[in-house]
Scaffold this motif. Structure first.
Motif, PDB file in Angstrom:
ATOM      1  N   ASP A 162     -86.930  -3.977 -80.799  1.00  0.00           N
ATOM      2  CA  ASP A 162     -86.499  -4.971 -81.793  1.00  0.00           C
ATOM      3  C   ASP A 162     -85.091  -4.717 -82.299  1.00  0.00           C
ATOM      4  OD1 ASP A 162     -86.837  -2.752 -83.389  1.00  0.00           O
ATOM      5  OD2 ASP A 162     -88.464  -3.596 -84.596  1.00  0.00           O
ATOM      6  N   GLU A 163     -84.425  -3.691 -81.759  1.00  0.00           N
ATOM      7  CA  GLU A 163     -83.046  -3.321 -82.113  1.00  0.00           C
ATOM      8  C   GLU A 163     -82.889  -2.939 -83.583  1.00  0.00           C
ATOM      9  OE1 GLU A 163     -80.807  -6.753 -80.696  1.00  0.00           O
ATOM     10  OE2 GLU A 163     -80.382  -5.696 -78.812  1.00  0.00           O
ATOM     11  N   GLN A 164     -83.976  -2.559 -84.207  1.00  0.00           N
ATOM     12  CA  GLN A 164     -83.915  -2.102 -85.596  1.00  0.00           C
ATOM     13  C   GLN A 164     -83.632  -0.612 -85.699  1.00  0.00           C
ATOM     14  OE1 GLN A 164     -84.163  -4.355 -88.364  1.00  0.00           O
ATOM     15  NE2 GLN A 164     -83.801  -5.615 -86.548  1.00  0.00           N
ATOM     16  N   ILE A 165     -83.786   0.102 -84.593  1.00  0.00           N
ATOM     17  CA  ILE A 165     -83.542   1.546 -84.554  1.00  0.00           C
ATOM     18  C   ILE A 165     -82.622   1.860 -83.380  1.00  0.00           C
ATOM     19  CG2 ILE A 165     -84.574   3.839 -84.315  1.00  0.00           C
ATOM     20  CD1 ILE A 165     -87.188   2.637 -85.391  1.00  0.00           C
ATOM     21  N   CYS A 166     -81.686   2.751 -83.604  1.00  0.00           N
ATOM     22  CA  CYS A 166     -80.821   3.264 -82.540  1.00  0.00           C
ATOM     23  C   CYS A 166     -81.117   4.750 -82.361  1.00  0.00           C
ATOM     24  CB  CYS A 166     -79.348   3.066 -82.901  1.00  0.00           C
ATOM     25  SG  CYS A 166     -78.180   3.624 -81.624  1.00  0.00           S
ATOM     26  N   TYR A 167     -81.394   5.137 -81.124  1.00  0.00           N
ATOM     27  CA  TYR A 167     -81.666   6.539 -80.805  1.00  0.00           C
ATOM     28  C   TYR A 167     -80.453   7.133 -80.091  1.00  0.00           C
ATOM     29  CZ  TYR A 167     -86.564   5.271 -81.631  1.00  0.00           C
ATOM     30  OH  TYR A 167     -87.744   4.825 -82.190  1.00  0.00           O
ATOM     31  N   ILE A 168     -80.043   8.323 -80.529  1.00  0.00           N
ATOM     32  CA  ILE A 168     -78.894   9.002 -79.926  1.00  0.00           C
ATOM     33  C   ILE A 168     -79.275  10.460 -79.689  1.00  0.00           C
ATOM     34  CG2 ILE A 168     -76.468   9.664 -80.210  1.00  0.00           C
ATOM     35  CD1 ILE A 168     -76.222   7.261 -82.162  1.00  0.00           C
ATOM     36  N   THR A 169     -79.014  10.953 -78.478  1.00  0.00           N
ATOM     37  CA  THR A 169     -79.306  12.354 -78.189  1.00  0.00           C
ATOM     38  C   THR A 169     -78.088  13.216 -78.474  1.00  0.00           C
ATOM     39  OG1 THR A 169     -78.643  12.318 -75.848  1.00  0.00           O
ATOM     40  CG2 THR A 169     -80.881  11.599 -76.364  1.00  0.00           C
ATOM     41  N   ASP A 170     -78.358  14.425 -78.945  1.00  0.00           N
ATOM     42  CA  ASP A 170     -77.301  15.416 -79.178  1.00  0.00           C
ATOM     43  C   ASP A 170     -77.577  16.604 -78.269  1.00  0.00           C
ATOM     44  OD1 ASP A 170     -75.441  17.273 -80.093  1.00  0.00           O
ATOM     45  OD2 ASP A 170     -75.703  16.747 -82.202  1.00  0.00           O
ATOM     46  N   THR A 171     -76.665  16.836 -77.317  1.00  0.00           N
ATOM     47  CA  THR A 171     -76.868  17.870 -76.304  1.00  0.00           C
ATOM     48  C   THR A 171     -75.968  19.083 -76.553  1.00  0.00           C
ATOM     49  OG1 THR A 171     -75.330  16.667 -74.855  1.00  0.00           O
ATOM     50  CG2 THR A 171     -77.670  16.218 -74.582  1.00  0.00           C
ATOM     51  N   ASP A 172     -75.793  19.419 -77.819  1.00  0.00           N
ATOM     52  CA  ASP A 172     -74.914  20.533 -78.178  1.00  0.00           C
ATOM     53  C   ASP A 172     -75.450  21.877 -77.691  1.00  0.00           C
ATOM     54  OD1 ASP A 172     -72.556  21.458 -79.454  1.00  0.00           O
ATOM     55  OD2 ASP A 172     -73.715  22.102 -81.201  1.00  0.00           O
ATOM     56  N   TRP A 173     -76.713  21.935 -77.302  1.00  0.00           N
ATOM     57  CA  TRP A 173     -77.318  23.164 -76.787  1.00  0.00           C
ATOM     58  C   TRP A 173     -76.521  23.717 -75.608  1.00  0.00           C
ATOM     59  CZ3 TRP A 173     -79.704  24.115 -71.967  1.00  0.00           C
ATOM     60  CH2 TRP A 173     -80.475  25.292 -71.893  1.00  0.00           C
ATOM     61  N   ILE A 174     -75.918  22.817 -74.813  1.00  0.00           N
ATOM     62  CA  ILE A 174     -75.100  23.262 -73.682  1.00  0.00           C
ATOM     63  C   ILE A 174     -73.695  22.678 -73.808  1.00  0.00           C
ATOM     64  CG2 ILE A 174     -75.901  21.359 -72.196  1.00  0.00           C
ATOM     65  CD1 ILE A 174     -75.604  23.338 -69.825  1.00  0.00           C
ATOM     66  N   HIS A 175     -72.688  23.514 -73.657  1.00  0.00           N
ATOM     67  CA  HIS A 175     -71.299  23.062 -73.696  1.00  0.00           C
ATOM     68  C   HIS A 175     -70.778  22.887 -72.272  1.00  0.00           C
ATOM     69  CE1 HIS A 175     -70.282  24.333 -78.111  1.00  0.00           C
ATOM     70  NE2 HIS A 175     -71.292  23.473 -78.014  1.00  0.00           N
ATOM     71  N   GLY A 176     -69.601  22.299 -72.178  1.00  0.00           N
ATOM     72  CA  GLY A 176     -69.046  21.954 -70.880  1.00  0.00           C
ATOM     73  C   GLY A 176     -68.742  23.137 -69.992  1.00  0.00           C
ATOM     74  N   ASP A 177     -68.608  24.322 -70.575  1.00  0.00           N
ATOM     75  CA  ASP A 177     -68.364  25.513 -69.764  1.00  0.00           C
ATOM     76  C   ASP A 177     -69.664  26.144 -69.277  1.00  0.00           C
ATOM     77  OD1 ASP A 177     -69.370  26.544 -72.099  1.00  0.00           O
ATOM     78  OD2 ASP A 177     -67.612  27.756 -72.595  1.00  0.00           O
ATOM     79  N   GLY A 178     -70.790  25.503 -69.588  1.00  0.00           N
ATOM     80  CA  GLY A 178     -72.084  26.002 -69.126  1.00  0.00           C
ATOM     81  C   GLY A 178     -72.787  26.936 -70.080  1.00  0.00           C
ATOM     82  N   THR A 179     -72.134  27.347 -71.162  1.00  0.00           N
ATOM     83  CA  THR A 179     -72.777  28.238 -72.118  1.00  0.00           C
ATOM     84  C   THR A 179     -73.835  27.494 -72.928  1.00  0.00           C
ATOM     85  OG1 THR A 179     -71.080  27.808 -73.795  1.00  0.00           O
ATOM     86  CG2 THR A 179     -70.724  29.678 -72.337  1.00  0.00           C
TER      87      THR A 179
END
Length: 341
Positions: free
Chosen positions: A214-231
């Motif tokens: 119904d477009e009343q909620i927006c879901y966004i994932t946060d993937t900060d657990w892994i950074h671009g250098d692989g750590t």
């Protein structure tokens, strides 16, 4: 209780309605030459094809970091697995990542390069939906008020025609983009007015994005657990956040940010809803499925995890597993909210 294949792990009784009586997971295609099945996953019903983007890998001729787009011709029925994959070429999509159905084609997130800005790239498809190896495309937007985007990651279209997308700093960390000039944010772009707004911040690395049916909620994932250098760091977010979408003075805002769920293995990357509002996300152990209330209902287990995926027709899901493409069949009534097929 149904006797499901081992790939389907149930955590709550409500999962039985979603999985149906006979869920199935099948390998459609495997190619270990490069990580060709990484992101996007855009299903085109008219041609029964799937467009996917690869992960980064050294180009065989230049040895530079490279990403390519593939067009996959899917099986003609649920009873066979005959699948073909063709690499395509297109201009103005530097290092493609996420994608979504848009107008008469596909809208890709272009991460950009050290010398070319990233942004949103529209690639029209032939009107007769015939297959091709070469497509034209154009970048619709590359900056937020003259400040170049970091490396746009995933995108979704609202029914009002606006485009919502995430922009983490992974590109700079991976050496494909210059130093960031913007925070880790989420944006709304209105193609009709060319207006752009930052609509959400406070993320470590915003990644997947979708709306409830119904477009009343927006879901966004946060993937900060892994950074671009692989750590990785277990204390950083591997979370899905939910926002209410509310309109003020004619403009939508994301309010009431709340933690919706945490992925217990890896990160929640691509994210989709079915027509009943259940939330699916590609995680480190496969596709995880939550109820609209944030209860983990089930997992479709895939060794090595799933970065992204998409719904096909009648409860089919196509799972991207880097060098493999899988097809999962759940209850036919649980169609993807994005296309409603």
């Amino acid at each position: 209780m149904p006797d499901y294949p081992s790939a389907f792990q149930v955590y709550d009784e409500a999962a039985h309605t979603i999985l149906g009586g006979h869920p199935k997971l099948e390998l459609l295609l495997e190619n270990n030459d490069c990580p060709w099945a990484h992101e996007a996953g855009v299903f085109i019903a008219e041609s029964n094809t799937l467009f996917v983007t690869s992960n980064q890998y050294p180009h065989p001729e230049t040895n530079q970091k490279h990403i390519h787009i593939s067009c996959i011709t899917l099986p003609s029925s649920v009873d066979n697995t005959e699948t073909t994959c063709t690499e395509i070429t297109t201009n103005d999509v530097p290092l493609a990542n996420g994608g979504v159905n848009y107008k008469d084609g596909i809208l890709f997130c272009a991460q950009g390069s050290l010398t070319t800005p990233g942004g949103l790239a529209y690639m029209p498809l032939p009107s007769n939906h015939t297959s091709s190896t070469s497509y034209s495309s154009e970048l619709l937007i590359t900056s937020y008020h003259d400040r170049p985007f970091n490396s746009p990651n995933d995108v979704v279209i609202h029914s009002d025609g606006s485009i919502w997308f995430t922009d983490p700093i992974y590109g700079s960390e991976q050496g494909i983009r210059p130093l960031p000039q913007l925070p880790n944010q989420v944006y709304r772009f209105d193609p009709r007015t060319r207006g752009i707004r930052a609509v959400a911040d406070g993320f470590g690395r915003p990644n997947g994005i979708c709306f409830s049916p119904d477009e009343q909620i927006c879901y966004i994932t946060d993937t900060d657990w892994i950074h671009g250098d692989g750590t990785t760091d277990g204390t950083r977010a591997s979370h899905i956040y939910a926002f209410d979408v509310k309109t003020y003075s004619g403009q939508p805002f994301l309010i009431n940010r709340r933690l919706f769920a945490m992925a217990d293995v890896g990160i929640p990357d691509g994210i989709k809803c079915d027509v009943y509002g259940n939330v699916y996300s590609g995680c480190g152990d496969g596709v995880n499925i939550w109820s609209p209330g944030g209860v983990l209902l089930a997992k479709i287990l895939v060794h090595g995890g799933v970065a992204n995926f998409c719904f096909g027709k009648d409860g089919q899901l196509f799972l991207l597993n880097e060098t493999k493409l899988w097809r999962a069949q759940i209850a036919s009534s649980h169609k993807g909210a994005l296309l409603g097929l």
